[in-house]
Write a protein that holds these residues in place. Structure first.
Motif, short mmCIF file in Angstrom:
data_model
loop_
_atom_site.label_atom_id
_atom_site.label_comp_id
_atom_site.label_asym_id
_atom_site.label_seq_id
_atom_site.Cartn_x
_atom_site.Cartn_y
_atom_site.Cartn_z
N PRO A 1 -0.43 0.92 1.22
CA PRO A 1 0.03 0.12 2.36
C PRO A 1 -0.28 -1.37 2.27
O PRO A 1 0.25 -2.15 3.06
N THR A 2 -1.12 -1.80 1.33
CA THR A 2 -1.36 -3.23 1.17
C THR A 2 -0.55 -3.85 0.03
O THR A 2 -0.77 -5.00 -0.33
N GLU A 3 0.38 -3.07 -0.54
CA GLU A 3 1.34 -3.63 -1.50
C GLU A 3 2.35 -4.48 -0.70
O GLU A 3 3.02 -3.97 0.19
N LEU A 4 2.47 -5.75 -1.03
CA LEU A 4 3.28 -6.63 -0.20
C LEU A 4 4.76 -6.25 -0.23
O LEU A 4 5.46 -6.41 0.77
N ASP A 5 5.26 -5.73 -1.34
CA ASP A 5 6.67 -5.35 -1.36
C ASP A 5 6.94 -4.20 -0.40
O ASP A 5 8.00 -4.14 0.23
N ARG A 6 5.98 -3.27 -0.23
CA ARG A 6 6.14 -2.22 0.78
C ARG A 6 6.10 -2.80 2.19
O ARG A 6 6.87 -2.40 3.06
N VAL A 7 5.19 -3.72 2.42
CA VAL A 7 5.06 -4.36 3.73
C VAL A 7 6.37 -5.04 4.12
O VAL A 7 6.81 -4.98 5.28
N LEU A 8 7.02 -5.68 3.15
CA LEU A 8 8.26 -6.42 3.41
C LEU A 8 9.49 -5.52 3.41
O LEU A 8 10.59 -5.98 3.75
N ALA B 1 8.44 6.66 -1.58
CA ALA B 1 7.18 6.81 -0.83
C ALA B 1 7.03 5.86 0.34
O ALA B 1 5.95 5.66 0.86
N GLY B 2 8.13 5.24 0.79
CA GLY B 2 8.10 4.56 2.07
C GLY B 2 7.60 3.13 2.06
O GLY B 2 7.44 2.50 1.03
N THR B 3 7.37 2.63 3.27
CA THR B 3 6.98 1.23 3.48
C THR B 3 5.49 1.18 3.86
O THR B 3 4.67 1.80 3.24
N SER B 4 5.15 0.42 4.91
CA SER B 4 3.75 0.27 5.30
C SER B 4 3.63 -0.07 6.78
O SER B 4 4.43 -0.84 7.31
N PHE B 5 2.60 0.48 7.40
CA PHE B 5 2.32 0.13 8.79
C PHE B 5 1.60 -1.21 8.89
O PHE B 5 1.52 -1.80 9.97
N LEU B 6 1.10 -1.74 7.76
CA LEU B 6 0.35 -3.00 7.78
C LEU B 6 1.30 -4.19 7.68
O LEU B 6 1.30 -4.94 6.71
#
Length: 544
Positions: free
Chosen positions: A312-319, A326-331
């Motif tokens: 969840p702290t991978e910036l590409d997932r965050v964006l 495996a989805g995005t991120s709540f952060l």
């Protein structure tokens, strides 16, 4: 076998029965031929052909990765060898910026004409892509380092150790397990050597030699009276080391509950202990669901860190750039921008670190030629940073990349991958034994097992290889079927104690999948034994 491990193995074609129809990545090679070193001067000459061609065709920036990837796998079962495979992949990937847009092309034909054609193609792709561009790529500044090199600080190159010695070790462990009463054992050894050369129009010529190793087994024991069976996997961590990892020395410590392996791994002893523990597992009573104080050994907690903190702290997932796999991120960025988002308790500190000795993700320079380092991600329980590469740094207002760029092959486009993300040890002296003594009603878990986490990396469930009940400060015996459930924020806020640096160890994922087309990488997560208060425990034990 876990999902992430299978995803990579299904591409390696290791030849075990369950993988017999899977294609091989790379070409089969005699290991003696693979060990012949490549000439640095020749690689520089080939890189310059690509860089000069890209610039002449209109690229504002270009980088080149010449990669030679060696893989060896040895797989055994009980008293026989199932498969031995050596593969090699060699070629060049060329990435360029033209008209503000990326272009990429690759070739395994390493003559000057083929390299020049690939560089020209990369520029043409960038210019075609630019026609659809809404915002030009912004690269963080990066100085050139000239001609430099870095190598995993190994003692013994695993590829130089005779295959017969590796087979003998695996079969010795198998024999130890069978003599101790195991019904079955599957045992494997995976070794990877990445010989990577990076060059860029900014003046870097970086030669790296990276080594990783992973011993692993699964032991099964069947109760012939009831038909029930239990398994226990190896508790060994994959490491960024050479074959010395499998040469036990005085740093190997054993106690009555489990094997603790610091800088060496005694596979034979682990196989014996694992088999004895299966007797306990077969007799273990089902866990009573409810709230427990949870003590997690690093052999279990590393995976929870990987899924609930690393991804969840991978910036590409965050964006939202990475969502299908495996989805995005709540952060989300608003939480970071607030400057006070409560991720965990005050003792929770996570760092990104690509310099830690022995870790899988440790290199000198990433695949954009950025010198690797260490930085805070969670500080005193607060979200303070993410993981970035050069074209993401400006989004966070950073003036430099954090060195998180990686590609798993010369033919793959490099993109943002997880560094070693680790929970920092406690500042006060504390041992696992003292932690147990201070627990009235708890569970003590070892080893990775089943897990599930949602598409925003928030709600999750994890189980373990071994689980012991704690009553009134003492180990009361093994229980079965225990899995812990929580959401990420709730879980890390329940963190109440962390053992000190004497207990700090690495775990890791040797084959971590991400992206489409999928790429795999290796990453470690360090931590010490850690306690979480009043965690929800469910019973997943199967019924016969």
């Amino acid at each position: 076998m876990k999902r992430k491990d299978f995803l990579y193995l299904s591409g390696m074609g290791v030849g075990a029965a369950m993988l017999s129809n899977i294609p091989v990545i790379g070409s089969p090679v005699h290991i003696e031929d693979a060990l012949a070193p490549s000439e640095t001067a020749k690689k520089k000459q080939m890189a310059d052909v690509a860089l000069n061609t890209a610039k002449s065709k209109g690229a504002s920036y270009a980088d080149v990765r010449i990669g030679r990837y060696l893989n060896q796998s040895v797989i055994t079962r009980e008293d026989r060898v199932q498969n031995i495979a050596n593969t090699e992949s060699y070629g060049m990937g060329i990435r360029v910026l033209a008209n503000g847009c990326w272009g990429f092309a690759a070739t395994d034909r390493m003559d000057n004409d083929s390299i020049a054609r690939a560089a020209d193609l990369a520029v043409r792709i960038a210019k075609d892509n630019a026609k659809l561009l809404t915002e030009p790529v912004q690269l963080a500044p990066q100085k050139g380092y000239g001609e430099v090199s870095w190598k995993t600080p190994i003692v013994t190159n695993a590829f130089e150790v005779p295959v017969k010695d590796k087979v003998a070790l695996l079969l010795e462990a198998n024999n130890a397990a069978m003599k101790a009463g195991a019904s079955f054992i599957n045992n494997s050894l995976f070794m990877i050597n990445e010989q990577k050369y990076f060059a860029s129009t900014e003046g870097s010529y970086i030669d790296q030699d990276i080594h990783r190793i992973w011993p692993n087994f699964t032991i099964t024991k069947t109760d012939k009276t009831t038909g029930r069976f239990e398994t226990r996997n190896s508790l060994a961590a994959p490491m960024g080391m050479g074959y010395e990892y499998l040469m036990p020395d005085s740093s190997t410590v054993l106690n009555g509950i489990f094997s603790l392996f610091t800088t060496r791994y005694n596979m034979v002893e682990d196989a014996r202990i694992a088999t004895a523990q299966l007797d306990e597992k077969l007799k273990a009573k089902p866990v009573e669901p409810g709230k427990y104080d949870l003590i997690l050994d690093p052999t279990n907690l590393f995976l929870t860190i990987h899924e609930s903190v690393g991804h969840p702290t991978e910036l590409d997932r965050v964006l939202g750039y990475e969502a299908n796999f495996a989805g995005t991120s709540f952060l989300t960025l608003d939480k970071w921008k607030s400057g006070n988002f409560n991720f965990g308790s005050k003792i929770v500190n996570f760092v990104g670190d690509k310099t830690q000795p022995g870790a899988l993700g440790t290199v000198g320079y990433d695949d954009e030629g950025v010198k690797c380092g260490k930085w805070d991600i969670i500080k005193d329980g607060t979200l303070v940073n993410y993981q970035t590469i050069r074209d993401q740094a400006h989004i966070l207002g950073l003036n430099a990349s954090q060195g998180c760029c990686y590609a798993d092959d010369w033919s793959s486009v490099q993109f943002q991958r997880m560094p070693n993300v680790s929970l920092q040890p406690g500042k006060n002296k504390l041992t696992p034994a003292e932690m147990i003594k201070n627990t009235e009603k708890g569970l003590y878990m070892f080893g990775r097992n089943s897990y599930s986490i949602d598409q925003q990396r928030y709600n999750f469930q994890f189980s373990s290889q071994l689980c012991y009940e704690i009553r009134n400060g003492q180990i009361a015996g093994m229980v079965s079927g225990a899995a812990y459930q929580a959401n990420t924020q709730e879980f890390w806020n329940s963190c109440s104690a962390i053992c000190d640096e004497r207990d700090y160890r690495l775990g890791g994922s040797f084959f971590d999948g991400k992206g489409q087309p999928q790429q795999v990488s290796a990453v470690s997560h360090g931590c010490a034994t850690t306690k979480f208060d009043k965690v929800n425990i469910i019973n997943t034990a199967r019924k016969i």
